[in-house]
Design a protein around this motif. Structure first.
Motif, mmCIF file in Angstrom:
data_model
loop_
_atom_site.group_PDB
_atom_site.id
_atom_site.type_symbol
_atom_site.label_atom_id
_atom_site.label_comp_id
_atom_site.label_asym_id
_atom_site.label_seq_id
_atom_site.Cartn_x
_atom_site.Cartn_y
_atom_site.Cartn_z
ATOM 1 N N SER A 33 0.811 -1.206 0.000
ATOM 2 C CA SER A 33 0.000 0.000 0.000
ATOM 3 C C SER A 33 0.850 1.263 0.000
ATOM 4 O O SER A 33 0.318 2.359 -0.169
ATOM 5 C CB SER A 33 -0.936 0.010 1.216
ATOM 6 N N GLY B 118 -1.550 4.199 -2.836
ATOM 7 C CA GLY B 118 -2.111 3.153 -1.997
ATOM 8 C C GLY B 118 -2.812 2.090 -2.822
ATOM 9 O O GLY B 118 -2.831 2.132 -4.055
ATOM 10 N N VAL C 40 -5.904 0.029 -4.434
ATOM 11 C CA VAL C 40 -7.248 0.318 -4.932
ATOM 12 C C VAL C 40 -8.225 -0.600 -4.216
ATOM 13 O O VAL C 40 -8.159 -1.819 -4.333
ATOM 14 C CB VAL C 40 -7.330 0.094 -6.452
ATOM 15 N N LEU D 290 -9.079 4.523 -2.283
ATOM 16 C CA LEU D 290 -7.664 4.160 -2.151
ATOM 17 C C LEU D 290 -7.291 4.126 -0.669
ATOM 18 O O LEU D 290 -7.776 4.944 0.111
ATOM 19 C CB LEU D 290 -6.770 5.161 -2.882
ATOM 20 N N ARG D 291 -6.400 3.213 -0.304
ATOM 21 C CA ARG D 291 -6.018 3.085 1.096
ATOM 22 C C ARG D 291 -4.521 2.831 1.226
ATOM 23 O O ARG D 291 -3.953 1.987 0.526
ATOM 24 C CB ARG D 291 -6.790 1.947 1.758
ATOM 25 N N GLY E 284 -5.610 7.690 2.965
ATOM 26 C CA GLY E 284 -6.234 7.187 1.753
ATOM 27 C C GLY E 284 -7.117 8.222 1.106
ATOM 28 O O GLY E 284 -7.041 9.423 1.409
ATOM 29 N N LEU F 290 -6.197 11.306 -11.654
ATOM 30 C CA LEU F 290 -6.368 9.915 -11.277
ATOM 31 C C LEU F 290 -6.690 9.090 -12.518
ATOM 32 O O LEU F 290 -7.063 9.642 -13.561
ATOM 33 C CB LEU F 290 -7.480 9.782 -10.234
ATOM 34 N N TYR G 145 -8.054 -0.185 -15.619
ATOM 35 C CA TYR G 145 -7.642 1.079 -15.014
ATOM 36 C C TYR G 145 -6.459 1.661 -15.794
ATOM 37 O O TYR G 145 -5.437 0.990 -15.978
ATOM 38 C CB TYR G 145 -7.211 0.880 -13.556
ATOM 39 N N TRP H 90 -3.765 3.542 -15.334
ATOM 40 C CA TRP H 90 -2.778 4.152 -14.438
ATOM 41 C C TRP H 90 -1.562 4.693 -15.182
ATOM 42 O O TRP H 90 -0.873 5.583 -14.680
ATOM 43 C CB TRP H 90 -2.324 3.140 -13.398
#
Length: 410
Positions: free
Chosen positions: A38, A43, A45, A133-134, A160, A264, A288, A290
Motif C-alpha cells: 500500500s 495506496g 485500490v 484508495l487506502r 487514503g 487519477l 484502469y 494508471w
C-alpha cells in the motif's frame, strides 16, 4: 563531518519520502503492520461494494440494485423501488511474510454509507460516502551503515482517498437504463521516515510529509436487461486534482509547503449477469488507465491494470413454506487484480482472491443483511520479497422504507 552527514541523511530522507516511501522493503526488514504494497503510489485500490457483490467475486457492473444498493455502475441504481439506507463495515486482516519472518495486523472501519430514493417509476437518486484508495504500512530496517556508522530506519504511512457522490439513474426504455455519478474525492496521507543512530555522536531524525488530495471524479453507465441476462458498461474519469504537501523534519525548525496538479486513472468496465433456474452467474472486467497518471515531477512508473471477476449466487426460495436456510442467498466467486506500482525489487505484483457470502432478508424482505468474505494473496517472497495473505469481511445492512410511494385512492 557530523554536519555533512546529517545534511546528507536529511536530503536522503526527503527524497525517500517523496519518491520511495513504503517501497524499500528488504529481506532484513521487520514488518510491523498494514501492507507494504500500500506504500506504492497512492495506496491500494479498494473500491467499496456491498456484501452481495463481494460474495460474488466483486461482480457489480450489470447487477441492478433492488434490495442491495449498487453504486459501482451508476446505471444500476434504477433497481430500487423504496427509500433505502445502506451502510457497511469491513474487517481487514493482513499477514505479511518475508524470508526472515512474518507479522499480523488488522483494521476495522466503515466501508460506505448511502441514501437512495426512487423518484417515480423511472428515476432514482442517491447520495453516498465510500472509500477508493487506502495506504497503511509500517516496517523497520535494522543494521544499515553509512561510512562505518550503524543506524536503523522506520517507515510508516497511513491514510487514503474517500469520495462523496451524487448518483442518478433513469429508465430510458423497458430494457435500458442509464446513470451518472459525480464524486468529490478527498483524503490525507501521512508518511514518516525515522533514522536512529547507534552512536551518540549523531542526532536521530524524523522526517514527516503530509499529503492532502482533493478533486472531482465522475462516471457514466448503462445496463441492458433481458429476461435471462443483463449486460452493463461504465466509464469513469477525473478532472484536475490538487495535491498539497506539508513537509518538515525534527532536525530543524523549518517546514516546506508546495502544491501540484495531478489526475487519477480513468476506468472502463464491462460485465454480464446470466439467470439460470435458481442461480445467477456473473462476470466483470475492469481496466484502469494508471499509465497516464501524472504526479508532477515525481518519477513513479505506473502500469495499466486489469481486474477480472467471476461469481455465482444461489437464489433464495420464494415459497411461503420454505425453511430458514432456504430463504438465504448463497454466493461464491473469484477475482484477480494486478497492482499498478512497482515494489522495491522493481517487480509488479498481482492479487488473487476467493470470495464467499450469504444474504439474509428480513422484515418482509424490506431489509437485508449481506456478508461477504475474501481470502487472498498479493505478491510472492521470491519475486517481490514480501507476500501478503489477506482475510477481509464486509457486512452490509440495507434498510428499506416505503416513505415516498404514493397510494391510489378508490
Amino acid at each position: 563531518m557530523v554536519y555533512r552527514l546529517k545534511n546528507k541523511i536529511q536530503i536522503s530522507a526527503v527524497l525517500a519520502a517523496v519518491l520511495l516511501a513504503g517501497l524499500a522493503v528488504l529481506p532484513e526488514a521487520v514488518l510491523a503492520g498494514g501492507s507494504s504494497y500500500s506504500g506504492s503510489g497512492f495506496g491500494l485500490v479498494m473500491p467499496s461494494m456491498n456484501g452481495r457483490s463481494i460474495g460474488m467475486g466483486r461482480v457489480a457492473i450489470a447487477m441492478p440494485s433492488y434490495q442491495a444498493v449498487n453504486l459501482f455502475n451508476p446505471a444500476a441504481l434504477h433497481g430500487i423501488n423504496v427509500f433505502r439506507l445502506d451502510a457497511g463495515l469491513f474487517y481487514d486482516g493482513v499477514i505479511e511474510q518475508t524470508s526472515k519472518g512474518s507479522s499480523f495486523s488488522k483494521n476495522v472501519n466503515v466501508s460506505h454509507v448511502s441514501f437512495s430514493v426512487p423518484l417515480g417509476n423511472k428515476l432514482a437518486m442517491a447520495f453516498g460516502f465510500s472509500r477508493f484508495l487506502r495506504m497503511d504500512y509500517e516496517y523497520r530496517i535494522f543494521g544499515q551503515t553509512f561510512e562505518g556508522f550503524v543506524y536503523n530506519e522506520r517507515f510508516k504511512g497511513a491514510g487514503g482517498l474517500q469520495e462523496f457522490s451524487w448518483t442518478t439513474a433513469y429508465r430510458v426504455h423497458k430494457e435500458w437504463s442509464a446513470g451518472f455519478s459525480a464524486k468529490y474525492a478527498f483524503g490525507k496521507i501521512l508518511k514518516e521516515w525515522e533514522i536512529s543512530w547507534e552512536s551518540t555522536d549523531f542526532v536521530n531524525t524524523l522526517d514527516i510529509r503530509e499529503e492532502n488530495l482533493h478533486g472531482l471524479r465522475w462516471s457514466l453507465g448503462v445496463i441492458h436487461e433481458k429476461q435471462k441476462f443483463n449486460v452493463g458498461l461504465y466509464f469513469a474519469g477525473s478532472g484536475r486534482f490538487r495535491k498539497d504537501y506539508l513537509q518538515y523534519g525534527s532536525a530543524s525548525d523549518t517546514s516546506m509547503t508546495y502544491s501540484r496538479n495531478m489526475n487519477l486513472p480513468f476506468e472502463i468496465g464491462a460485465g454480464g449477469i446470466y439467470h439460470l433456474p435458481g442461480y445467477i452467474l456473473g462476470l466483470d472486467v475492469v481496466y484502469y488507465g494508471w499509465n497516464g497518471v501524472s504526479v508532477g515531477r515525481l518519477d513513479q512508473r505506473f502500469r495499466n491494470t486489469l481486474r477480472i471477476s467471476m461469481g455465482a449466487e444461489k437464489k433464495p426460495s420464494s415459497s411461503l413454506s420454505a425453511g430458514f436456510s432456504d430463504k438465504l442467498s448463497y454466493r461464491a466467486g473469484w477475482y484477480l487484480q494486478n497492482l499498478y506500482a512497482q515494489n522495491a525489487s522493481g517487480h509488479y505484483a498481482t492479487e488473487y482472491f476467493l470470495t464467499a457470502g450469504v444474504g439474509l432478508p428480513f422484515n418482509r424482505q424490506l431489509y437485508i443483511l449481506d456478508v461477504g468474505v475474501e481470502l487472498g494473496t498479493r505478491g510472492t517472497v521470491n519475486a517481490n520479497r514480501v507476500r501478503d495473505t489477506v482475510v477481509r469481511m464486509t457486512m452490509t445492512l440495507s434498510a428499506g422504507e416505503k416513505w415516498f410511494q404514493q397510494r391510489r385512492k378508490r
